[in-house]
Design an enzyme around this catalytic site. Structure first.
Site, PDB file in Angstrom:
ATOM      1  CG  ASP A 501      -1.661   1.271   1.691  1.00 13.12           C
ATOM      2  OD1 ASP A 501      -2.710   1.387   0.904  1.00 13.12           O
ATOM      3  OD2 ASP A 501      -1.089   2.203   1.980  1.00 13.12           O
ATOM      4  CG  HIS A 704     -11.864   3.692  -9.205  1.00 12.71           C
ATOM      5  ND1 HIS A 704     -11.935   4.832  -9.172  1.00 12.71           N
ATOM      6  CD2 HIS A 704     -10.804   3.299  -8.211  1.00 12.71           C
ATOM      7  CE1 HIS A 704     -11.097   5.403  -8.190  1.00 12.71           C
ATOM      8  NE2 HIS A 704     -10.298   4.581  -7.336  1.00 12.71           N
ATOM      9  CB  CYS A 736      -5.401   6.987  -9.867  1.00 13.54           C
ATOM     10  SG  CYS A 736      -4.792   6.608  -8.385  1.00 13.54           S
TER      11      CYS A 736
HETATM   12  N1  GLN Z   1       1.494   6.201  -7.160  1.00 12.68           N
HETATM   13  C1  GLN Z   1       0.355   5.519  -6.649  1.00 12.68           C
HETATM   14  C2  GLN Z   1      -0.086   4.443  -7.494  1.00 12.68           C
HETATM   15  O1  GLN Z   1      -0.095   4.460  -8.849  1.00 12.68           O
HETATM   16  C3  GLN Z   1      -0.484   6.556  -6.364  1.00 12.68           C
HETATM   17  C4  GLN Z   1      -1.777   6.124  -5.980  1.00 12.68           C
HETATM   18  C5  GLN Z   1      -3.127   7.281  -5.372  1.00 12.68           C
HETATM   19  O2  GLN Z   1      -2.734   8.017  -5.934  1.00 12.68           O
HETATM   20  N2  GLN Z   1      -3.802   6.698  -4.884  1.00 12.68           N
HETATM   21  O3  GLN Z   1      -0.695   3.409  -7.117  1.00 12.68           O
HETATM   22 ZN    ZN Z   2      -4.234   8.775  -7.442  1.00  5.26          ZN
END
Ligand code: GLN
Ligand code: ZN
Length: 764
Positions: A501, A704, A736
């Protein structure tokens, strides 16, 4: 008699039963009936637990297979056509709205997901259109009430109140002129209808959550509160007792609308905002109403100081001469934000574990305080033990590190400022990296496959050696690097296979942190996190990420980004200390990260990304000094972490899943930022970023969702953005990290995304 109340209990199960069942269902390994049975089992367990401890107001309808706000969208038929047109089973509609659905007959993206106030829980944003037919479309709250009743447990159902439900929603892109709050008149009869059905089923009390009351509300929203609760109060009381519930802050600026409402009681969060007490008690007469005192923290894991809390409640009773029958002792908010049970922890240091209290223990605390107030001596032992724990923590030497404290005191402007301004840095960096227009990159993580998790578990359990594990991690890094080279990404990442995590991974390597084995908390849907706990002053004994980054860079000629979690995110996604302020904890973290950034640079890493997805979430909920102070110290912490590098080193940052205001990130002075963007359908939002001086990657696909966007879809999206946002500053990336995705869709999505970038390079 003082009563006790719990506003909501974690639904994930002590062993993450809900996650396993839901994900199994999505994969087709668990049937619908099996999934429903797991839900039922979890609800029963939670109710029985609270009943056995002696809670007076036990919540129902706090359970959800995905998100409680999304449940309400289904219940009121707030379902955009793109979902309803498929005639899916209601459960599948729920999941399609929450996470998108793509299979041979269905192709639909997920609804927007947003952080729940300043927490790390995310809700699915209600999305309203002109043509929608709002009506009762299900009976979840009633079914669950009856389910508990059958077990002999009288519960108090929870519903998000109408004003919060509408205010937290948005207009769908086909109805941008629609202001959700204007729909209040349509929704009040629907609330009346559900609650009437609850009354018919035997409910005597209802908890209506209006957390928006702790925000700065405009007059329209304030009027809506008055209208809504006059309507509901008149229609439904005294058949049912309405408890108007707020949490996460102070209601003082909105107190005018809370007076004289025909409700039975009010709940306030006195953990977060104890200072609101006197104003509240002066404006509302609690000889006439019930006062629910949120005194056991629903957001943190520290043991409650039972004597102090009892004294606090007693002082209210005495000072305002209230009858104890009008007092309820409660959790400050739902316990959704805390892990389920401390008794599931076996590895925590025995001295430290005694400082904590998880959801199950918090239920006990609430009941103990209520009993004590009622003069029940059976809790004296609990109080004695509690005093011992509280004193032990106060006197512990584990929490103090003088060297860290000195270093924090010595932080000045120079330490927090880069050598040259952005305009100069960008020229140097252009020359070094020589990136094409529309440079492509990812946010950091690649799929955390089963294989990765199995190997990590083996390593943690000691069934493979550290060397074997390292070899495995290297092979994963190599796989990710080769894939990125193959599809032509410009700035690579190592993929983060070694990280369980993004916060926990660093927390485990810092002095001053404690970790749980089972302290899972729902972040969204089936995604849970295990926040580490800040127990003392923080420092970095040795490099934390250098080895993996250096290895990744050694096997490619393309630049590989070093990847760190920023100080604010480390703070926000941990359980922070409550004995020193958050700024100090953030600055301690920033110094540890500064050392790491400099070690990465010294080891030849030319681009370093410091993620701050929680920056916005930490923003105090109301405008004012606390908020502007936060912006200052949060930016300072980021700059302390990153400003030590040379001009040629490119600092990236990343933000996601909150309504980011570009003004909030300017002061960070990162060279490039990537932000989550794919579901922000509002063109005004792009415009807000246009004047942001540095470079931005607006996220182009939703990570997601397993859904794959085609190359043309990417092109259309980029085209639209280019109407507003200049090509010269345009980076191309997903919303992300990809850790929750499978390789199948990751490969397709990224390939299409890179191909779209190439298309634009030819055009520009
Ligand atoms: N560097 C992280 C990833 O790519 C960033 C995750 C996030 O912003 N929650 O998982
Ligand atoms: Zn993110």
């Amino acid at each position: 008699m003082v009563k006790s109340a719990v506003l909501g209990f974690p639904r994930i199960g002590p062993n993450r039963e809900l996650k396993k069942a839901t994900e199994g269902y999505w994969k087709g390994n668990v049937t619908k009936d099996e999934l429903l049975a797991v839900g039922k089992q979890l609800r029963e367990q939670n109710w029985k637990l609270q009943q056995s401890i002696g809670v007076d107001y036990i919540p129902s309808n706090d359970f959800s297979f995905y998100d409680q706000v999304l449940d309400l969208e289904l219940l009121f038929n707030v379902i955009p056509d793109r979902y309803s047109k498929y005639d899916l089973d209601p459960l599948d509609t729920l999941f399609a709205m929450g996470r998108g659905l793509q299979r041979k007959d269905v192709d639909v993206t997920a609804l927007e997901m947003v952080k729940w106030f300043d927490s790390n829980y995310h809700y699915v944003r209600p999305t309203f259109s002109h043509g929608m037919d709002y009506k009762l479309n299900g009976s979840k709250p009633i079914d669950e009430f009856l389910e508990a009743k059958k077990l002999g447990i009288q519960t108090r159902p929870v519903l998000l109140g109408p004003v919060s439900f509408l205010t937290l929603g948005k207009a769908d892109k086909d109805s941008l002129d629609l202001d959700p709050i204007s729909l209040l008149d349509k929704f009040l009869p629907l609330y009346e209808e559900v609650i009437t059905k609850l009354i018919d089923a035997g409910a005597t009390d209802i908890q209506l959550d209006e957390p928006v009351l702790v925000l700065d509300l405009d007059q329209q929203a304030k009027d809506a509160i008055v209208k809504a609760y006059n309507y509901l109060g008149k229609a439904l009381s005294p058949k049912i007792n309405i408890f108007l519930t707020t949490y996460f802050g102070t209601v003082v600026p909105n107190l005018d609308v809370l007076q004289n409402l025909p409700v039975k009681g009010y709940h306030f969060d006195f953990v977060r905002s104890p200072e609101q007490l006197d104003s509240i008690l002066k404006s509302i007469d609690f000889n006439e109403k019930i006062l629910s005192v949120g005194i056991v923290d629903g957001r943190n894991i520290w043991k409650n100081d039972l004597a102090k809390s009892t004294a606090f409640v007693q002082s209210i009773i005495d000072k305002y001469n209230l009858s104890s029958k009008n007092i309820v002792v409660a959790t400050s908010s739902s316990l959704l934000h805390t892990p389920v049970d401390l008794d599931n922890e076996h590895k925590l240091d025995r001295n430290i574990v005694d400082w904590f209290s998880f959801a199950t223990q918090k239920v006990l605390e609430v009941v103990a305080i209520a009993l004590k107030l009622n003069g029940d001596t059976s809790v004296d032992d609990i109080f004695k033990k509690n005093l011992k724990s509280i004193t032990a923590r106060k006197n512990s030497v584990l929490t103090n590190d003088e060297a860290v404290q000195k270093r924090v005191a010595a932080i000045d402007d120079k330490l927090a400022t880069r050598k040259s301004p952005f305009v100069e840095r960008v020229t140097v960096q252009k020359e070094i990296f020589n990136l094409p227009l529309f440079p492509t990159t990812t946010i950091g993580s690649f799929p955390q496959t089963k294989d990765i998790r199995i190997n990590r578990n083996k390593f943690v359990k000691g069934t493979i050696t550290p060397e074997e594990y390292e070899t495995f991690i290297k092979s994963e890094i190599e796989k990710v690097i080769r894939f990125q080279e193959e599809i032509g990404l410009d700035v690579l990442v190592h993929g983060e296979p070694e990280r369980n995590d993004m916060v926990q991974y660093f927390g485990e390597q810092l002095q001053g942190y404690a970790f749980t084995e089972n302290g899972w908390v729902q972040s969204y849907g089936s995604r849970y996190v295990r926040p580490p706990i800040i127990v003392g002053d923080l420092s970095r004994p040795k490099p934390m990420s250098v080895k993996e980054s250096v290895y990744a860079q050694s096997i490619t000629t393309k630049p590989v980004k070093g990847m760190l979690t920023g100080p604010i995110t480390c703070l926000r996604w941990s359980f922070p200390r409550d004995d020193i302020d958050q700024k100090t904890q953030a600055l301690q973290l920033s110094l540890a990260l500064r050392d790491e950034v400099q070690d990465l640079e010294a080891a030849g890493i030319k681009i370093i990304q410091v993620d701050e997805p929680a920056l916005r979430e930490g923003l105090p909920l109301r405008a004012g000094k606390e908020r502007s102070d936060y912006m200052d110290w949060a930016a300072e912490a980021f700059r302390v972490a990153t400003a030590g590098v040379q001009d040629k080193t490119q600092i990236h940052s990343h933000f996601c899943y909150s309504d980011l205001d570009p003004n909030h990130i300017k002061a960070l002075d990162a060279d490039v930022v990537s932000i989550e963007f794919s579901k922000k359908d509002d063109p005004n939002y792009v415009a807000e970023f246009k004047n942001y001086p540095n470079h931005i990657g607006l996220g182009l696909f939703d990570i997601h969702s397993p859904r794959v966007a085609s190359k043309d879809e990417f092109i259309t999206k980029v085209d639209t953005i280019l109407e507003t946002y200049p090509a010269a500053k345009f980076w191309v990336n997903p919303d992300c990290g990809l850790k929750t995705r499978d390789w199948y869709e990751t490969k397709l999505s990224l390939t299409n995304m890179v191909d779209a970038a190439k298309h634009f390079r030819e055009e520009y």
